[in-house]
Enzyme design. Structure first.
Site, PDB file in Angstrom:
ATOM      1  N   TYR A 155     -23.473  35.418-109.122  1.00 54.75           N
ATOM      2  CA  TYR A 155     -22.398  35.738-108.166  1.00 54.75           C
ATOM      3  C   TYR A 155     -22.622  35.003-106.835  1.00 54.75           C
ATOM      4  O   TYR A 155     -21.706  34.380-106.296  1.00 54.75           O
ATOM      5  CB  TYR A 155     -22.371  37.250-107.963  1.00 54.75           C
ATOM      6  CG  TYR A 155     -21.265  37.757-107.081  1.00 54.75           C
ATOM      7  CD1 TYR A 155     -19.951  37.822-107.540  1.00 54.75           C
ATOM      8  CD2 TYR A 155     -21.527  38.190-105.781  1.00 54.75           C
ATOM      9  CE1 TYR A 155     -18.934  38.302-106.731  1.00 54.75           C
ATOM     10  CE2 TYR A 155     -20.523  38.670-104.967  1.00 54.75           C
ATOM     11  CZ  TYR A 155     -19.224  38.729-105.451  1.00 54.75           C
ATOM     12  OH  TYR A 155     -18.227  39.208-104.641  1.00 54.75           O
ATOM     13  N   LYS A 159     -20.233  32.118-105.102  1.00 51.03           N
ATOM     14  CA  LYS A 159     -19.604  32.291-103.788  1.00 51.03           C
ATOM     15  C   LYS A 159     -20.117  31.244-102.796  1.00 51.03           C
ATOM     16  O   LYS A 159     -19.376  30.804-101.918  1.00 51.03           O
ATOM     17  CB  LYS A 159     -19.851  33.711-103.274  1.00 51.03           C
ATOM     18  CG  LYS A 159     -19.203  34.802-104.140  1.00 51.03           C
ATOM     19  CD  LYS A 159     -17.687  34.662-104.185  1.00 51.03           C
ATOM     20  CE  LYS A 159     -17.008  35.865-104.833  1.00 51.03           C
ATOM     21  NZ  LYS A 159     -15.542  35.728-104.851  1.00 51.03           N
TER      22      LYS A 159
END
Ligand code: NDP
Length: 247
Positions: A155, A159
């Protein structure tokens, strides 16, 4: 009515932050292409908008990770709305686990949805924005992409990748009057954070100077600002909306 006569495309608008973004943009006059993975969620948001502002919204179901499916849905959106002024890449998923135990499948799913999905939509609409010589692209990042977060290698990488992607798009498209920015939320009360164990939630609060989780509307307000004429001289930036976690 900052967005009268404008068309906005919002991914992941069936729930949570994307839902708030779609509602906020519509409340200020934008026509909205509401995109979700499950059609029923997209339809629910579109119905909610149309109940308040008849005819402003239309629902579409697509997996943002599929390059070909996104290209097809983008053609449909352009045929339905004729233009696109605001693109908000908000769809995202988590599949948490310490890096030692992270499966290839969970790595791929998160990178493909959060990072490739954003690229897919930018590529599908950038020609149209270039022809219009205007456009606003806003990608939803995360404080995890700025700070890293144990248990979120996939994740956080997705990002952080969005920052490099967004700065590159900002540079490539600036001469055509198109801006590209990131909004990086901290902890926001949605389905994504609802599943966190209570002890994790309680451990996070002391790290937030404002002492609480944010609401989806806090992110929607920042997105609306970056989409508005007031932000015309802002590009390639990351606006952190996190109650002061990262400063
Ligand atoms: P939710 O889990 O509440 O909603 C996610 C949305 O993304 C849903 O509408 C879902 O569709 C859609 N989506 C997921 N995968 C796909 C896919 N492959 N194709 C199309 N749509 C997809 O998440 P949040 O609202 O909390 O998060 C929104 C964004 O904000 C994400 O990018 C997330 O990473 C980011 N963020 C959230 C934070 C938080 O604390 N909540 C913090 C930092 C960043 P469907 O409804 O059909 O399932």
């Amino acid at each position: 009515m900052r967005f009268a006569n404008q068309v906005a495309v919002v991914t992941g608008a069936g729930r949570g932050i994307g839902h708030a973004i779609a509602m906020t943009l519509a409340s200020e006059g934008a026509r909205v292409a509401v995109i979700s993975r499950n059609e029923s969620n997209a339809l629910r948001t579109a119905d909610e908008i149309n109940a308040k502002h008849a005819g402003l919204a239309k629902a579409y179901a697509v997996d943002v990770a599929s390059h070909s499916a996104v290209a097809t849905i983008a053609e449909q959106i352009l045929s339905d709305f004729s233009r696109v002024d605001i693109l908000v890449n908000n769809a995202g998923v988590t599949r948490d686990g310490l890096s030692m135990r992270l499966s290839e499948e969970d790595w791929d799913l998160v990178i493909d949805t959060n990072l490739k999905g954003t690229f897919n939509f930018i590529q599908a609409f950038e020609r149209t924005m270039i022809k219009q010589r205007s456009g606003r692209i806003i990608n939803i990042g995360s404080v995890a992409g700025l700070m890293g977060n144990a248990g979120q290698a996939n994740y956080a990488a997705s990002k952080a990748g969005l920052l490099g992607l967004s700065k590159t798009i900002a540079r490539e498209l600036a001469s055509r009057g198109i801006t590209c920015n990131v909004v990086a939320p901290g902890f926001i009360a949605t389905d994504m954070t609802e599943v966190l164990p209570e002890k994790v939630k309680q451990a996070v609060i002391p790290q937030i100077p404002l002492g609480r989780f944010g609401q989806p509307e806090d992110i929607a307000a920042a997105v609306a600002f970056l989409a508005s004429a007031d932000a015309k001289y802002i590009t390639g930036q990351c606006l952190t909306v996190d109650g002061g976690m990262v400063m």
